[in-house]
Design a protein around this motif. Sequence first.
Motif, PDB file in Angstrom:
ATOM      1  N   LEU A   1      38.389  26.336  40.669  1.00 23.26           N
ATOM      2  CA  LEU A   1      37.788  27.464  41.361  1.00 23.26           C
ATOM      3  C   LEU A   1      36.709  26.994  42.337  1.00 23.26           C
ATOM      4  CD1 LEU A   1      37.354  30.102  38.500  1.00 23.26           C
ATOM      5  CD2 LEU A   1      39.027  30.142  40.350  1.00 23.26           C
ATOM      6  N   LYS A   2      36.698  27.597  43.509  1.00 26.36           N
ATOM      7  CA  LYS A   2      35.663  27.298  44.492  1.00 26.36           C
ATOM      8  C   LYS A   2      34.402  28.112  44.174  1.00 26.36           C
ATOM      9  CE  LYS A   2      39.030  26.379  48.145  1.00 26.36           C
ATOM     10  NZ  LYS A   2      39.491  26.767  49.498  1.00 26.36           N
ATOM     11  N   ASP A   3      33.302  27.682  44.763  1.00 23.18           N
ATOM     12  CA  ASP A   3      32.041  28.388  44.518  1.00 23.18           C
ATOM     13  C   ASP A   3      32.109  29.840  44.989  1.00 23.18           C
ATOM     14  OD1 ASP A   3      31.169  26.036  43.508  1.00 23.18           O
ATOM     15  OD2 ASP A   3      29.771  25.567  45.134  1.00 23.18           O
ATOM     16  N   THR A   4      32.810  30.069  46.105  1.00 19.27           N
ATOM     17  CA  THR A   4      32.923  31.437  46.605  1.00 19.27           C
ATOM     18  C   THR A   4      33.702  32.322  45.631  1.00 19.27           C
ATOM     19  OG1 THR A   4      34.872  30.738  47.881  1.00 19.27           O
ATOM     20  CG2 THR A   4      32.747  30.764  49.013  1.00 19.27           C
ATOM     21  N   GLN A   5      34.696  31.741  44.960  1.00 13.25           N
ATOM     22  CA  GLN A   5      35.473  32.521  43.998  1.00 13.25           C
ATOM     23  C   GLN A   5      34.631  32.852  42.762  1.00 13.25           C
ATOM     24  OE1 GLN A   5      38.814  29.590  43.961  1.00 13.25           O
ATOM     25  NE2 GLN A   5      40.101  31.378  44.351  1.00 13.25           N
ATOM     26  N   ILE A   6      33.882  31.880  42.276  1.00 11.95           N
ATOM     27  CA  ILE A   6      32.999  32.135  41.135  1.00 11.95           C
ATOM     28  C   ILE A   6      31.959  33.187  41.499  1.00 11.95           C
ATOM     29  CG2 ILE A   6      31.318  31.086  39.561  1.00 11.95           C
ATOM     30  CD1 ILE A   6      32.824  28.471  39.806  1.00 11.95           C
ATOM     31  N   SER A   7      31.466  33.109  42.730  1.00 12.70           N
ATOM     32  CA  SER A   7      30.475  34.087  43.183  1.00 12.70           C
ATOM     33  C   SER A   7      31.058  35.493  43.193  1.00 12.70           C
ATOM     34  CB  SER A   7      29.980  33.698  44.579  1.00 12.70           C
ATOM     35  OG  SER A   7      29.056  34.649  45.059  1.00 12.70           O
ATOM     36  N   ARG A   8      32.320  35.610  43.606  1.00 13.41           N
ATOM     37  CA  ARG A   8      32.956  36.929  43.613  1.00 13.41           C
ATOM     38  C   ARG A   8      33.173  37.452  42.204  1.00 13.41           C
ATOM     39  NH1 ARG A   8      36.225  34.983  48.027  1.00 13.41           N
ATOM     40  NH2 ARG A   8      37.866  34.416  46.541  1.00 13.41           N
ATOM     41  N   LEU A   9      33.491  36.570  41.288  1.00 13.62           N
ATOM     42  CA  LEU A   9      33.827  37.003  39.929  1.00 13.62           C
ATOM     43  C   LEU A   9      32.606  37.521  39.173  1.00 13.62           C
ATOM     44  CD1 LEU A   9      36.365  34.237  38.841  1.00 13.62           C
ATOM     45  CD2 LEU A   9      36.837  36.667  39.088  1.00 13.62           C
ATOM     46  N   VAL A  10      31.511  36.780  39.211  1.00 12.82           N
ATOM     47  CA  VAL A  10      30.361  37.127  38.362  1.00 12.82           C
ATOM     48  C   VAL A  10      29.143  37.579  39.148  1.00 12.82           C
ATOM     49  CG1 VAL A  10      31.120  35.596  36.516  1.00 12.82           C
ATOM     50  CG2 VAL A  10      29.591  34.715  38.274  1.00 12.82           C
TER      51      VAL A  10
END
Length: 231
Positions: free
Chosen positions: A118-127
């Motif tokens: 997972l990219k940082d942008t994806q983690i940011s979107r998730l949580v």
Amino acid sequence: MANTLLMPKATAVWLVDNTALSFEQIAQFCGLHPLEVKAIADGESAQGIKGMDPIMTGQLTRDEIARAEKDPNQRLKLSDPKVRVPESKRKGPRYTPLSKRQDRPNAILWLVRNHPELKDTQISRLVGTTKSTIEQIRERKHWNSANLQPMDPVTLGLASQIDLDMEVNRASRGREQAQPVGDTLLPAALTERLVPAPEKPKDEDAELDANAVFAKLSALKSKDGDTNDDE
């Protein structure tokens, strides 16, 4: 914050029934085609739709309608709303309730460990976090790193399972599959070369030398003849 007309077709129905505005004026105000407004007037369209009074909703004034009725070239102007509703913006990190924000670092740690793709942008979107926080947790530089425990964000209620699966599938798309680690079975083509071929049963009759057998018999007969002569 956009100022848009509420229920355009219902408003067009009301204007057709209660004003002397032209089809072009109603179509321009409601964002419809003039032929569609004509179909409403003929009863061919918008059947069953109850007209909505734009004066009651504060989107038109009686003076504005009267001015446009006197001049077919005039266009209706939408009144400024008394209450403006801001447009919904989905950009940026997801909003996280205050009661769950303390669990967010644990969820980030879980994602970093269990889904490194997972990219940082994806983690940011998730949580709903920032890239700097993700980097601090990944590099163990977070102020509370010693007390963090990886916890599933779905279990914590910070993300849905559907969103998590979608982000993981998106991150895994186009990536080469990881090679298996440890002892694995060799390909069949290689094992066939390594295993020795089974020995063929010996054909004893083929290996016997006929001449040697007869020579041996002749030698025995000769020996027996010499023995008889001595007697």
